[in-house]
Design a protein around this motif. Structure first.
Motif, mmCIF file in Angstrom:
data_model
loop_
_atom_site.group_PDB
_atom_site.id
_atom_site.type_symbol
_atom_site.label_atom_id
_atom_site.label_comp_id
_atom_site.label_asym_id
_atom_site.label_seq_id
_atom_site.Cartn_x
_atom_site.Cartn_y
_atom_site.Cartn_z
ATOM 1 N N ALA A 1 0.925 -1.391 0.173
ATOM 2 C CA ALA A 1 0.568 -0.057 0.001
ATOM 3 C C ALA A 1 0.791 1.393 0.403
ATOM 4 O O ALA A 1 0.342 2.410 -0.324
ATOM 5 N N GLY B 1 -0.695 4.900 0.628
ATOM 6 C CA GLY B 1 -1.737 4.924 0.184
ATOM 7 C C GLY B 1 -2.716 5.504 -1.087
ATOM 8 O O GLY B 1 -3.749 5.427 -1.372
ATOM 9 N N THR C 1 -3.467 4.048 -3.123
ATOM 10 C CA THR C 1 -4.525 3.549 -4.428
ATOM 11 C C THR C 1 -5.809 3.193 -3.172
ATOM 12 O O THR C 1 -7.005 3.235 -3.517
ATOM 13 N N LEU C 2 -5.720 3.618 -1.923
ATOM 14 C CA LEU C 2 -6.927 4.004 -1.080
ATOM 15 C C LEU C 2 -7.257 5.258 -1.183
ATOM 16 O O LEU C 2 -8.467 5.405 -1.212
ATOM 17 N N CYS D 1 -9.572 4.630 -4.391
ATOM 18 C CA CYS D 1 -11.099 3.819 -4.018
ATOM 19 C C CYS D 1 -11.599 4.964 -3.131
ATOM 20 O O CYS D 1 -12.846 5.175 -3.326
ATOM 21 N N SER D 2 -11.472 5.985 -2.372
ATOM 22 C CA SER D 2 -12.156 7.191 -1.403
ATOM 23 C C SER D 2 -12.366 8.023 -2.683
ATOM 24 O O SER D 2 -13.711 8.560 -2.791
ATOM 25 N N HIS E 1 -13.999 0.803 -1.741
ATOM 26 C CA HIS E 1 -13.827 0.095 -0.536
ATOM 27 C C HIS E 1 -12.655 -0.414 -1.034
ATOM 28 O O HIS E 1 -12.649 -1.290 -1.867
ATOM 29 N N ALA E 2 -11.025 0.067 0.093
ATOM 30 C CA ALA E 2 -9.974 -0.719 -0.452
ATOM 31 C C ALA E 2 -9.883 -1.330 1.175
ATOM 32 O O ALA E 2 -10.371 -0.721 1.700
ATOM 33 N N GLY F 1 -5.646 -2.087 2.320
ATOM 34 C CA GLY F 1 -4.173 -1.694 1.725
ATOM 35 C C GLY F 1 -3.391 -2.542 3.405
ATOM 36 O O GLY F 1 -3.736 -1.977 4.364
ATOM 37 N N TYR G 1 -0.153 8.095 5.264
ATOM 38 C CA TYR G 1 -1.350 8.267 4.412
ATOM 39 C C TYR G 1 -2.680 8.499 5.637
ATOM 40 O O TYR G 1 -3.869 9.156 4.933
ATOM 41 N N GLN H 1 -9.319 4.258 4.543
ATOM 42 C CA GLN H 1 -9.488 3.548 4.532
ATOM 43 C C GLN H 1 -8.974 2.083 5.711
ATOM 44 O O GLN H 1 -7.851 2.577 5.835
ATOM 45 N N TYR I 1 -5.927 0.498 6.629
ATOM 46 C CA TYR I 1 -4.860 0.254 6.298
ATOM 47 C C TYR I 1 -3.986 -0.769 7.730
ATOM 48 O O TYR I 1 -3.739 -0.413 8.405
#
Length: 281
Positions: free
Chosen positions: A79, A82, A84-85, A88-89, A94-95, A97, A108, A120, A122
């Motif tokens: 991750a 973050g 990717t997270l 997604c937000s 929903h993610a 990491g 993050y 999300q 982590y």
């Protein structure tokens, strides 16, 4: 059934919520970007840049939009800070990491606070043991989107122009011996193969694995086309089908006179986005 017009979402489309026109645009093989590194459109790049290779949330959001639908689930086993997270937000997904380094998780959290986004999940953990993490096992994922550390690339001392400018120190992701970024080339491939094999058990049938990588400079011993070696190693996993790649051209990277005035040494301003599909029987 006739095909939907370009401005409509085809009712047969179970992969995403793109119109025909958006789908076609997403098929371009090269993504060339110059995302801001300051101001509100940088998504707190000044914080995220403490990671050696932060990916722009805007770029990741484009991938998330194509490979998932709203409320879909995305896993990032590496991750980092973050990206990717965050994507997604921004896209209503929903993610989860996972990363070895607590410092990146703290960054993050700070980025989310600045951007006013709810964090999300982590999780601090080792991607080698994904299935032992309860939060990861809760529900299958639609997409695995990740940027693994590349075979000691960042852990090596810098050469050429960077060294001349006094920026020759190595910048490893972490100093952990468990970090894939600290492994030799073939050891990295072995570890990535094992991690992906386990991660696929968490992926829905017909879900996708999307993986960033970057080639190393060639040597007399090996071509070092890491993207090709990753595909060769992963395509033999049961039910994992290689679907091709896209190239991300990062216009924000500086050019350096590598090899000047003696030999050709390419400035690598691009990364490969490798795309696989999981098709179990």
């Amino acid at each position: 059934m006739t095909e939907a017009p370009e401005g409509d979402v085809d009712p047969r489309n179970r992969l995403n919520e793109l119109t025909g026109r958006e789908w076609v645009y997403a098929l371009r093989s090269v993504i060339s970007t110059a995302y801001p590194t300051s101001g509100p459109e940088s998504y707190a790049h000044d914080l995220r840049r403490k990671h050696p290779s932060p990916k722009p949330p805007q770029l990741l959001a484009e991938l998330v939009r194509f490979f998932t639908r709203r409320d879909g689930r995305v896993l990032d086993p590496f991750a980092g800070v973050g990206g990717t997270l965050l994507a997604c937000s921004l896209e209503g997904r929903h993610a989860v990491g996972v990363d070895l380094e607590p410092q990146y998780g703290a960054i993050y959290q700070a980025v989310c606070e600045r951007l006013g986004l709810a964090p999300q999940p982590y999780l601090i953990g080792d991607a080698r043991h994904l299935t032992s993490i309860p939060e990861v096992q809760a529900k299958p994922f639609d997409l695995i989107l990740t940027d693994p550390p590349y075979a000691a690339m960042q852990a090596r001392a810098k050469t050429g122009e960077r060294k001349k400018r006094g920026q020759g120190a190595a910048t490893p992701f972490t100093h952990s011996p468990d970090d894939l970024g600290n492994l030799a080339y073939n050891d990295f491939l072995d570890a990535l193969h094992a991690i992906v094999a386990e991660a696929l058990t968490l992926l829905k049938p017909r879900g996708h694995l999307v993986l960033f990588t970057k080639d190393l400079q060639p040597t007399a011993e090996h071509h070092n086309m890491l993207h090709a070696d990753i595909v060769a190693r992963l395509r033999h996993l049961p039910a994992l089908e290689y679907r091709g790649y896209r190239i991300w051209h990062d216009q924000s990277m500086n050019l350096y006179p590598f090899g000047y005035p003696f030999a050709f040494v390419a400035n690598q301003q691009h990364q490969f986005i490798l795309i696989f599909r999981y098709l179990p029987a």
